[in-house]
Design a protein around this motif. Structure first.
Motif, mmCIF file in Angstrom:
data_model
loop_
_atom_site.group_PDB
_atom_site.id
_atom_site.type_symbol
_atom_site.label_atom_id
_atom_site.label_comp_id
_atom_site.label_asym_id
_atom_site.label_seq_id
_atom_site.Cartn_x
_atom_site.Cartn_y
_atom_site.Cartn_z
ATOM 1 N N UNK A 1 21.996 9.832 10.400
ATOM 2 C CA UNK A 1 23.242 9.472 11.079
ATOM 3 C C UNK A 1 24.204 10.647 10.932
ATOM 4 N N UNK A 2 25.310 10.586 11.618
ATOM 5 C CA UNK A 2 26.301 11.655 11.454
ATOM 6 C C UNK A 2 26.761 11.751 10.001
ATOM 7 N N UNK A 3 26.937 10.603 9.352
ATOM 8 C CA UNK A 3 27.391 10.599 7.955
ATOM 9 C C UNK A 3 26.339 11.195 7.026
ATOM 10 N N UNK A 4 25.070 10.870 7.224
ATOM 11 C CA UNK A 4 24.038 11.404 6.324
ATOM 12 C C UNK A 4 23.835 12.902 6.543
ATOM 13 N N UNK A 5 23.969 13.346 7.770
ATOM 14 C CA UNK A 5 23.827 14.773 8.055
ATOM 15 C C UNK A 5 24.960 15.573 7.409
ATOM 16 N N UNK A 6 26.137 14.968 7.298
ATOM 17 C CA UNK A 6 27.283 15.627 6.661
ATOM 18 C C UNK A 6 27.205 15.581 5.134
ATOM 19 N N UNK B 1 0.830 -1.206 0.000
ATOM 20 C CA UNK B 1 0.000 0.000 0.000
ATOM 21 C C UNK B 1 0.866 1.258 0.000
ATOM 22 N N UNK B 2 1.961 1.208 0.732
ATOM 23 C CA UNK B 2 2.810 2.385 0.922
ATOM 24 C C UNK B 2 4.229 2.104 0.446
ATOM 25 N N UNK B 3 4.846 3.125 -0.140
ATOM 26 C CA UNK B 3 6.253 3.031 -0.537
ATOM 27 C C UNK B 3 7.020 4.194 0.092
ATOM 28 N N UNK B 4 8.270 3.922 0.396
ATOM 29 C CA UNK B 4 9.122 4.895 1.085
ATOM 30 C C UNK B 4 10.394 5.127 0.285
ATOM 31 N N UNK B 5 10.771 6.393 0.152
ATOM 32 C CA UNK B 5 12.096 6.753 -0.343
ATOM 33 C C UNK B 5 12.972 6.861 0.897
ATOM 34 N N UNK B 6 14.043 6.070 0.975
ATOM 35 C CA UNK B 6 14.935 6.086 2.132
ATOM 36 C C UNK B 6 16.196 6.867 1.786
ATOM 37 N N UNK B 7 16.303 8.065 2.344
ATOM 38 C CA UNK B 7 17.486 8.908 2.168
ATOM 39 C C UNK B 7 18.525 8.487 3.204
ATOM 40 N N UNK B 8 19.764 8.351 2.777
ATOM 41 C CA UNK B 8 20.802 7.819 3.660
ATOM 42 C C UNK B 8 22.182 8.119 3.089
ATOM 43 N N UNK B 9 23.189 7.906 3.908
ATOM 44 C CA UNK B 9 24.571 7.969 3.443
ATOM 45 C C UNK B 9 24.990 6.563 3.017
ATOM 46 N N UNK B 10 25.720 6.475 1.933
ATOM 47 C CA UNK B 10 26.213 5.173 1.480
ATOM 48 C C UNK B 10 27.203 4.581 2.480
#
Length: 181
Positions: free
Chosen positions: A104-109, A39-48
């Motif tokens: 995370x710290x990495x994704x925020x940077x 029903x629902x799909x999510x885009x997951x933003x993240x650091x590699x």
């Protein structure tokens, strides 16, 4: 803001899927390109740099019955980042129902992650975007005050295996309800 720890997230993913089933769930997630089965799909933003925690987050969310889009699991993404990468990411953010930022710290940077959350903010609005704060320990975020304007995903203090979304105004709802709203 309550913070998930990385080790706690890994334990939750292992308990939800079982260690051997994690690879099956991730393989299913890799084949996701459009929201057909959920029903629902999510885009997951993240650091590699957080790929192991991305996998655990995908397992947790898929076990809640949603599809999760992860760019490096998409065979249509260019191998090297370019303007085409940005165009495809914009399309995927728009296509997916919700936007979750693995904070995370990495994704925020990350410049890319900050660009994604800005674009997600413009297209998903407050009720369709959430942070999934993740740290090594239970300390709070410092220096990233702009993140406090978004709802965030956390565990309940009172119930085991219950996750909720807390909005900036203090309103709360179960993660399952948020995912299906």
């Amino acid at each position: 803001m309550a913070i998930f720890t990385k080790s706690k997230l890994s334990r939750i993913a292992d308990s939800k899927a079982g260690y051997t089933q994690k690879s099956v769930i991730l393989s299913e997630a890799r084949s996701f390109s459009n929201k057909y089965s959920a029903k629902t799909s999510i885009f997951l933003s993240h650091s590699h740099y957080d790929s192991e925690y991305v996998k655990d987050t995908v397992v947790l969310l898929r076990k809640m019955g949603v599809e999760v889009y992860v760019d490096w699991m998409d065979d249509n993404m260019p191998e090297e980042t370019s303007g085409n990468t940005a165009a495809l990411l914009k399309q995927k953010i728009k296509e997916n129902d919700k936007f979750v930022f693995l904070a995370t710290n990495k994704s925020i940077e990350s410049k890319w992650c900050n660009w994604e959350i800005g674009f997600g903010d413009a297209h998903k609005y407050i009720n369709k975007i959430a942070l999934f704060p993740l740290k090594d320990d239970y300390t709070d975020w410092k220096g990233n005050e702009y993140l406090k304007i978004y709802p965030y995903i956390t565990e309940s203090d009172y119930a085991v295996d219950y996750y909720k979304v807390v909005f900036p105004d203090g309103k709360e709802m179960s993660l399952q309800e948020w995912l299906n709203s």
